[in-house]
Design a protein around this motif. Structure first.
Motif, PDB file in Angstrom:
ATOM      1  N   GLU A   7       0.840  -1.003  -0.144  1.00 30.65           N
ATOM      2  CA  GLU A   7      -0.137   0.006   0.207  1.00 30.65           C
ATOM      3  C   GLU A   7       0.970   1.371   0.078  1.00 30.65           C
ATOM      4  O   GLU A   7       0.516   2.098  -0.630  1.00 30.65           O
ATOM      5  CB  GLU A   7      -0.838  -0.143   1.251  1.00 30.65           C
ATOM      6  CG  GLU A   7      -1.736   1.103   1.213  1.00 30.65           C
ATOM      7  CD  GLU A   7      -2.805   1.114   2.259  1.00 30.65           C
ATOM      8  OE1 GLU A   7      -3.839   2.009   2.252  1.00 30.65           O
ATOM      9  OE2 GLU A   7      -2.948   0.237   3.068  1.00 30.65           O
ATOM     10  N   THR A  10       2.267   1.660  -3.397  1.00 29.30           N
ATOM     11  CA  THR A  10       1.372   2.106  -4.365  1.00 29.30           C
ATOM     12  C   THR A  10       0.910   3.480  -4.027  1.00 29.30           C
ATOM     13  O   THR A  10       0.992   4.424  -5.083  1.00 29.30           O
ATOM     14  CB  THR A  10      -0.103   1.494  -4.304  1.00 29.30           C
ATOM     15  OG1 THR A  10       0.290   0.012  -4.587  1.00 29.30           O
ATOM     16  CG2 THR A  10      -0.943   1.873  -5.088  1.00 29.30           C
ATOM     17  N   LEU A  11       0.785   4.162  -2.891  1.00 28.54           N
ATOM     18  CA  LEU A  11       0.489   5.357  -2.565  1.00 28.54           C
ATOM     19  C   LEU A  11       1.736   6.307  -2.946  1.00 28.54           C
ATOM     20  O   LEU A  11       1.628   7.593  -3.449  1.00 28.54           O
ATOM     21  CB  LEU A  11       0.307   5.713  -1.342  1.00 28.54           C
ATOM     22  CG  LEU A  11      -0.959   4.981  -0.641  1.00 28.54           C
ATOM     23  CD1 LEU A  11      -1.198   5.259   0.804  1.00 28.54           C
ATOM     24  CD2 LEU A  11      -2.218   5.634  -1.357  1.00 28.54           C
ATOM     25  N   LEU A  58     -10.944  12.123   0.119  1.00 22.06           N
ATOM     26  CA  LEU A  58     -11.052  11.141   0.920  1.00 22.06           C
ATOM     27  C   LEU A  58     -12.352  10.910   1.702  1.00 22.06           C
ATOM     28  O   LEU A  58     -13.091   9.800   1.924  1.00 22.06           O
ATOM     29  CB  LEU A  58      -9.660  11.026   1.733  1.00 22.06           C
ATOM     30  CG  LEU A  58      -8.760  10.222   1.306  1.00 22.06           C
ATOM     31  CD1 LEU A  58      -7.339  10.690   2.428  1.00 22.06           C
ATOM     32  CD2 LEU A  58      -8.623   9.071   1.048  1.00 22.06           C
ATOM     33  N   SER A 124     -11.332   8.660  -5.067  1.00 22.47           N
ATOM     34  CA  SER A 124     -11.442   7.161  -5.489  1.00 22.47           C
ATOM     35  C   SER A 124     -10.472   6.553  -4.313  1.00 22.47           C
ATOM     36  O   SER A 124     -11.000   5.531  -3.702  1.00 22.47           O
ATOM     37  CB  SER A 124     -10.215   7.205  -6.655  1.00 22.47           C
ATOM     38  OG  SER A 124     -10.819   7.884  -7.811  1.00 22.47           O
ATOM     39  N   LEU A 125      -9.541   7.037  -3.486  1.00 23.27           N
ATOM     40  CA  LEU A 125      -8.930   6.285  -2.542  1.00 23.27           C
ATOM     41  C   LEU A 125      -9.744   6.209  -1.295  1.00 23.27           C
ATOM     42  O   LEU A 125      -9.882   5.183  -0.725  1.00 23.27           O
ATOM     43  CB  LEU A 125      -7.665   7.063  -1.996  1.00 23.27           C
ATOM     44  CG  LEU A 125      -6.235   7.062  -3.078  1.00 23.27           C
ATOM     45  CD1 LEU A 125      -5.316   7.717  -2.657  1.00 23.27           C
ATOM     46  CD2 LEU A 125      -5.992   5.360  -3.186  1.00 23.27           C
ATOM     47  N   ALA A 130      -8.573   3.445   1.737  1.00 29.26           N
ATOM     48  CA  ALA A 130      -7.191   3.813   1.953  1.00 29.26           C
ATOM     49  C   ALA A 130      -7.169   4.512   3.141  1.00 29.26           C
ATOM     50  O   ALA A 130      -8.095   5.152   3.908  1.00 29.26           O
ATOM     51  CB  ALA A 130      -6.682   4.620   0.734  1.00 29.26           C
ATOM     52  N   VAL A 135      -2.116   8.215   3.079  1.00 30.03           N
ATOM     53  CA  VAL A 135      -2.296   8.838   1.889  1.00 30.03           C
ATOM     54  C   VAL A 135      -1.910  10.254   2.064  1.00 30.03           C
ATOM     55  O   VAL A 135      -1.278  10.931   1.271  1.00 30.03           O
ATOM     56  CB  VAL A 135      -3.967   9.049   1.707  1.00 30.03           C
ATOM     57  CG1 VAL A 135      -4.010   9.879   0.338  1.00 30.03           C
ATOM     58  CG2 VAL A 135      -4.341   7.468   1.327  1.00 30.03           C
TER      59      VAL A 135
END
Length: 185
Positions: A7, A10-11, A58, A124-125, A130, A135
């Motif tokens: 994660e 990816t972030l 978010l 989206s996250l 997430a 984030v």
């Protein structure tokens, strides 16, 4: 532990992609021979906007996720695809850029313009659930560093690099959006 590392990676990649527009615009602004104090202030401002905008996204994304479930996840993937295509398209267009002075209201407009895409990604996250603090930390730090790098590098190189970096950022977001949609179909 492996899921957490995945994660984070990816972030960080997403944060890098989102910071590309700040980097590319910073390249152009860096040619104005800004003082180091101005460069520092611009980077911090961009970083703060890259924290604030995805935070709002978010929160809205989590609300949508609770209400609409899988449909909201598909919308999140589509948002990333649209955002990626938009960034690629903007990098291809020539001669339509406007110069904004990076002081006062101009700095706020500049910061808002390069962080609007992070709102969509935050949305989206949020839909995908997430971790909010992770984030915001990734997006804020990466955007600040990329802005500083763009401003400092802009003092040294020609502006042609800017359009390529924005296209790369758009391609990364497009790939993530396609990956997310692939998971549902």
């Amino acid at each position: 532990m492996t899921a957490m590392v995945g994660e984070i990676v990816t972030l960080l990649i997403m944060a890098f992609a989102l910071g590309m527009d700040a980097f590319s615009v910073g390249l152009g602004m860096g040619m104005y021979k800004l003082r180091m104090r101005q460069i520092f202030k611009i980077g911090i401002t961009i970083g703060l906007f890259h924290v604030w905008m995805p935070l709002v996204g978010l929160l809205m994304g989590k609300l949508l996720s609770e209400k609409f479930g899988t449909f909201a996840s598909i919308i999140g993937g589509l948002l990333l695809i649209i955002l990626g295509v938009n960034m690629i398209w903007a990098s291809v267009k020539k001669g339509e850029e406007k110069i904004i002075t990076p002081t006062g209201m101009g700095l706020l407009i500049f910061a808002l313009s390069v962080s609007l895409d992070s709102f969509s990604v935050g949305l989206s996250l949020g839909i995908f659930g997430a971790k909010t603090a992770l984030v915001l930390l990734c997006f804020g730090i990466v955007a600040t560093v990329q802005t500083w790098a763009g401003l400092l590098l802009g003092r040294k190189v020609q502006a042609w690099i800017g359009s390529y970096s924005e296209a790369l950022g758009g391609a990364i977001l497009l790939a993530f959006g396609l990956k997310l949609l692939y998971l549902f179909f």
